[in-house]
Design a protein around this motif. Structure first.
Motif, mmCIF file in Angstrom:
data_model
loop_
_atom_site.group_PDB
_atom_site.id
_atom_site.type_symbol
_atom_site.label_atom_id
_atom_site.label_comp_id
_atom_site.label_asym_id
_atom_site.label_seq_id
_atom_site.Cartn_x
_atom_site.Cartn_y
_atom_site.Cartn_z
ATOM 1 N N ALA A 18 -89.646 -85.708 35.740
ATOM 2 C CA ALA A 18 -89.168 -87.022 36.169
ATOM 3 C C ALA A 18 -90.233 -88.093 35.958
ATOM 4 O O ALA A 18 -89.915 -89.256 35.705
ATOM 5 C CB ALA A 18 -88.750 -86.977 37.637
ATOM 6 N N HIS B 266 -90.665 -87.448 44.307
ATOM 7 C CA HIS B 266 -89.444 -87.004 43.650
ATOM 8 C C HIS B 266 -88.738 -85.973 44.520
ATOM 9 O O HIS B 266 -89.385 -85.143 45.159
ATOM 10 C CB HIS B 266 -89.787 -86.379 42.294
ATOM 11 C CG HIS B 266 -88.594 -85.949 41.517
ATOM 12 N ND1 HIS B 266 -88.148 -84.656 41.504
ATOM 13 C CD2 HIS B 266 -87.746 -86.647 40.743
ATOM 14 C CE1 HIS B 266 -87.065 -84.575 40.731
ATOM 15 N NE2 HIS B 266 -86.802 -85.770 40.267
ATOM 16 N N ASP C 138 -94.403 -83.458 30.411
ATOM 17 C CA ASP C 138 -93.744 -82.230 29.975
ATOM 18 C C ASP C 138 -94.773 -81.364 29.269
ATOM 19 O O ASP C 138 -95.164 -81.650 28.142
ATOM 20 C CB ASP C 138 -92.578 -82.570 29.047
ATOM 21 C CG ASP C 138 -91.760 -81.337 28.688
ATOM 22 O OD1 ASP C 138 -92.222 -80.204 28.946
ATOM 23 O OD2 ASP C 138 -90.662 -81.502 28.142
ATOM 24 N N TRP D 112 -92.030 -78.651 38.590
ATOM 25 C CA TRP D 112 -91.593 -78.912 37.208
ATOM 26 C C TRP D 112 -90.704 -80.148 37.153
ATOM 27 O O TRP D 112 -90.853 -81.007 36.295
ATOM 28 C CB TRP D 112 -90.852 -77.691 36.638
ATOM 29 C CG TRP D 112 -91.777 -76.754 35.949
ATOM 30 C CD1 TRP D 112 -92.301 -75.595 36.450
ATOM 31 C CD2 TRP D 112 -92.318 -76.896 34.641
ATOM 32 N NE1 TRP D 112 -93.125 -75.023 35.528
ATOM 33 C CE2 TRP D 112 -93.147 -75.790 34.403
ATOM 34 C CE3 TRP D 112 -92.179 -77.856 33.639
ATOM 35 C CZ2 TRP D 112 -93.836 -75.606 33.205
ATOM 36 C CZ3 TRP D 112 -92.860 -77.675 32.450
ATOM 37 C CH2 TRP D 112 -93.679 -76.562 32.233
ATOM 38 N N GLN D 113 -89.763 -80.244 38.093
ATOM 39 C CA GLN D 113 -88.865 -81.396 38.106
ATOM 40 C C GLN D 113 -89.632 -82.688 38.388
ATOM 41 O O GLN D 113 -89.328 -83.734 37.816
ATOM 42 C CB GLN D 113 -87.756 -81.188 39.138
ATOM 43 C CG GLN D 113 -86.783 -80.091 38.758
ATOM 44 C CD GLN D 113 -86.050 -80.388 37.465
ATOM 45 O OE1 GLN D 113 -85.695 -81.527 37.182
ATOM 46 N NE2 GLN D 113 -85.835 -79.364 36.666
ATOM 47 N N TRP D 114 -90.640 -82.632 39.271
ATOM 48 C CA TRP D 114 -91.496 -83.802 39.556
ATOM 49 C C TRP D 114 -92.181 -84.256 38.272
ATOM 50 O O TRP D 114 -92.148 -85.433 37.925
ATOM 51 C CB TRP D 114 -92.521 -83.430 40.632
ATOM 52 C CG TRP D 114 -93.530 -84.486 40.946
ATOM 53 C CD1 TRP D 114 -93.366 -85.549 41.785
ATOM 54 C CD2 TRP D 114 -94.870 -84.585 40.456
ATOM 55 N NE1 TRP D 114 -94.519 -86.297 41.851
ATOM 56 C CE2 TRP D 114 -95.462 -85.727 41.037
ATOM 57 C CE3 TRP D 114 -95.639 -83.809 39.586
ATOM 58 C CZ2 TRP D 114 -96.770 -86.114 40.780
ATOM 59 C CZ3 TRP D 114 -96.944 -84.189 39.326
ATOM 60 C CH2 TRP D 114 -97.491 -85.334 39.922
ATOM 61 N N CYS E 263 -85.442 -83.099 44.308
ATOM 62 C CA CYS E 263 -84.475 -82.419 43.442
ATOM 63 C C CYS E 263 -83.819 -81.284 44.216
ATOM 64 O O CYS E 263 -84.365 -80.787 45.190
ATOM 65 C CB CYS E 263 -85.148 -81.892 42.180
ATOM 66 S SG CYS E 263 -86.334 -80.561 42.468
#
Length: 141
Positions: free
Chosen positions: A47, A11, A51, A42-44, A13
């Motif tokens: 995505a 990923h 969560d 966190w974004q990985w 971002c």
């Protein structure tokens, strides 16, 4: 259509830079790189559909290796790109590789972080079953 798993999911971002992220020499502060990597992790996870914000599980950093390759010069409204990918898994930890890049693709830092999972309430360590993490109930990503 195949389902993405942590094993084959990479990923990228963008992370915004703030004026206070820079030191007196006009370079991105070395400690800010660690925060940028965390934002990328966190974004990985989000995505990928993981969560942990509403979970009792917490990802904790067990080991961090960070190589600074090139300075990021003063740009109080700039952005960098974080690329995160799964590297390996053991029984109680998993490792991600992360690159911080300038928007033109120049890699400025390269990281490798080993994470473990701990229960927020009991403080007990959990097996690092990434596939099971995909089934952890949480907010919609």
């Amino acid at each position: 259509m195949s389902v993405r798993t942590p094993l084959d999911f990479a990923h990228a971002c963008e992370v915004a830079l703030r004026p206070n992220d820079f030191d007196w020499a006009g370079h991105l502060n070395n400690s800010v790189h660690v925060q940028i990597l965390e934002a990328g992790r966190w974004q990985w996870g989000l995505a990928l559909g993981v969560d942990l914000r509403d979970s009792t599980l917490v990802a904790v950093v067990l080991q961090l290796q960070l190589d600074y390759l090139k300075a990021v010069d003063w740009d109080p409204v700039g952005r960098v790109v974080v690329r995160t990918a799964f590297a390996e898994q053991s029984t109680y930890s998993f490792t991600l590789t992360q690159d911080i890049e300038q928007p033109d693709g120049t890699v400025v830092a390269r990281g490798r972080v080993r994470l473990g999972l701990v229960d927020r309430d009991t403080k007990r360590i959990h097996r690092a079953d990434l596939q099971a993490l995909l089934d952890v109930p949480g907010r919609a990503a």
